[in-house]
Design a protein around this motif. Structure first.
Motif, PDB file in Angstrom:
ATOM      1  N   VAL A   9       6.799 -12.593  -3.457  1.00 10.16           N
ATOM      2  CA  VAL A   9       7.098 -11.308  -3.113  1.00 10.16           C
ATOM      3  C   VAL A   9       5.778 -10.398  -3.670  1.00 10.16           C
ATOM      4  O   VAL A   9       5.365 -10.319  -4.794  1.00 10.16           O
ATOM      5  CB  VAL A   9       8.229 -10.686  -3.972  1.00 10.16           C
ATOM      6  N   LEU A  27      11.152  -8.166 -11.303  1.00  9.48           N
ATOM      7  CA  LEU A  27      11.294  -9.240 -10.541  1.00  9.48           C
ATOM      8  C   LEU A  27      11.037 -10.284 -11.421  1.00  9.48           C
ATOM      9  O   LEU A  27      11.621 -11.667 -11.360  1.00  9.48           O
ATOM     10  CB  LEU A  27      10.555  -9.209  -9.365  1.00  9.48           C
ATOM     11  N   VAL A  81       7.435 -11.884   1.275  1.00 11.96           N
ATOM     12  CA  VAL A  81       8.076 -10.443   1.502  1.00 11.96           C
ATOM     13  C   VAL A  81       7.007  -9.522   0.887  1.00 11.96           C
ATOM     14  O   VAL A  81       6.526  -9.684  -0.192  1.00 11.96           O
ATOM     15  CB  VAL A  81       9.331 -10.357   0.764  1.00 11.96           C
ATOM     16  N   ILE A  83       6.732  -5.532   0.075  1.00 12.92           N
ATOM     17  CA  ILE A  83       7.289  -4.392  -0.286  1.00 12.92           C
ATOM     18  C   ILE A  83       6.211  -3.010  -0.652  1.00 12.92           C
ATOM     19  O   ILE A  83       5.624  -3.085  -1.577  1.00 12.92           O
ATOM     20  CB  ILE A  83       8.442  -4.526  -1.217  1.00 12.92           C
ATOM     21  N   LEU A 100       9.106  -4.287   3.515  1.00 16.13           N
ATOM     22  CA  LEU A 100      10.148  -3.281   3.279  1.00 16.13           C
ATOM     23  C   LEU A 100       9.359  -2.429   2.782  1.00 16.13           C
ATOM     24  O   LEU A 100       8.453  -2.560   2.090  1.00 16.13           O
ATOM     25  CB  LEU A 100      11.183  -3.978   2.120  1.00 16.13           C
ATOM     26  N   TRP A 102       9.922   0.859   0.200  1.00 18.43           N
ATOM     27  CA  TRP A 102      10.898   1.454  -0.449  1.00 18.43           C
ATOM     28  C   TRP A 102      10.373   3.095  -0.966  1.00 18.43           C
ATOM     29  O   TRP A 102       9.268   3.049  -1.327  1.00 18.43           O
ATOM     30  CB  TRP A 102      10.890   0.982  -1.977  1.00 18.43           C
ATOM     31  N   ARG A 125      16.934  -1.680  -7.052  1.00 22.13           N
ATOM     32  CA  ARG A 125      16.425  -2.234  -5.912  1.00 22.13           C
ATOM     33  C   ARG A 125      16.025  -3.898  -6.085  1.00 22.13           C
ATOM     34  O   ARG A 125      16.261  -4.577  -5.171  1.00 22.13           O
ATOM     35  CB  ARG A 125      15.330  -1.553  -5.300  1.00 22.13           C
ATOM     36  N   ILE A 126      15.569  -4.222  -7.122  1.00 28.10           N
ATOM     37  CA  ILE A 126      15.268  -5.459  -7.675  1.00 28.10           C
ATOM     38  C   ILE A 126      16.491  -6.384  -7.313  1.00 28.10           C
ATOM     39  O   ILE A 126      16.097  -7.606  -6.924  1.00 28.10           O
ATOM     40  CB  ILE A 126      14.331  -5.791  -8.895  1.00 28.10           C
ATOM     41  N   LEU A 129      17.305  -6.973  -4.032  1.00 28.57           N
ATOM     42  CA  LEU A 129      16.384  -7.978  -3.342  1.00 28.57           C
ATOM     43  C   LEU A 129      16.738  -9.429  -3.855  1.00 28.57           C
ATOM     44  O   LEU A 129      16.809 -10.245  -2.887  1.00 28.57           O
ATOM     45  CB  LEU A 129      15.013  -7.623  -3.695  1.00 28.57           C
ATOM     46  N   GLU A 132      19.557 -10.607  -1.877  1.00 25.16           N
ATOM     47  CA  GLU A 132      19.165 -10.744  -0.390  1.00 25.16           C
ATOM     48  C   GLU A 132      18.528 -12.215  -0.424  1.00 25.16           C
ATOM     49  O   GLU A 132      18.593 -12.932   0.594  1.00 25.16           O
ATOM     50  CB  GLU A 132      18.413  -9.550  -0.006  1.00 25.16           C
ATOM     51  N   LEU A 133      17.666 -12.535  -1.357  1.00 28.24           N
ATOM     52  CA  LEU A 133      17.046 -13.731  -1.196  1.00 28.24           C
ATOM     53  C   LEU A 133      18.032 -15.002  -1.845  1.00 28.24           C
ATOM     54  O   LEU A 133      17.175 -16.208  -1.578  1.00 28.24           O
ATOM     55  CB  LEU A 133      15.699 -13.763  -2.342  1.00 28.24           C
TER      56      LEU A 133
END
Length: 139
Positions: A9, A27, A81, A83, A100, A102, A125-126, A129, A132-133
């Motif tokens: 990412v 992250l 990814v 961002i 993405l 943000w 948001r992290i 994410l 989602e991953l």
């Protein structure tokens, strides 16, 4: 080198001194070695925003040694990814990457009181994410 199973990412903002640094730090902390983390800026600042350093220290994450880095084509190509956080058209686009954007307030020239809510939004948001991953968050 990392195995192909580890997603990569890249967080991009203009100065790589605030939002992208906070996102990368969260992250790295929450994803551990299950994710590869990069951050960069289209016009990097000289240092990480001191209010960002202070706000992150409050949640036990030290970003004081981080140095803003310039965005390179190679960094984008090496990431799964990408961002973006307010860098607009300065971010290169490559087919096959997940992008993405943000929308977050810019902490530049803000005091720590203004940075805290941005920090907290980024952490949420992290966490989303990582979900989602399919990556479980580290303790």
């Amino acid at each position: 080198m990392s195995s192909p199973a580890v997603p990569s990412v890249l967080f991009v903002c203009v100065h790589n001194a605030g939002r992208s640094q906070m996102a990368a730090a969260f992250l790295a902390r929450l994803g551990g070695d299950r994710v590869e983390v990069r951050s960069a800026g289209s016009a990097p600042a000289d240092i990480v925003n001191p209010a960002v350093v202070e706000a992150m220290k409050e949640v036990g994450i030290d970003v004081s040694a981080e140095v803003p880095k310039v965005l390179t084509v190679e960094a984008v190509q090496a990431s799964d990814v990408v961002i973006t956080m307010g860098c607009g058209d300065a971010c290169p686009y490559f087919p096959g990457k997940q992008y993405l954007d943000w929308q977050l307030d810019d902490p530049a020239s803000q005091g720590v009181d203004a940075v805290r809510p941005i920090r907290d939004q980024i952490e949420q948001r992290i966490r989303g994410l990582l979900a989602e991953l399919g990556i479980e968050t580290a303790a």
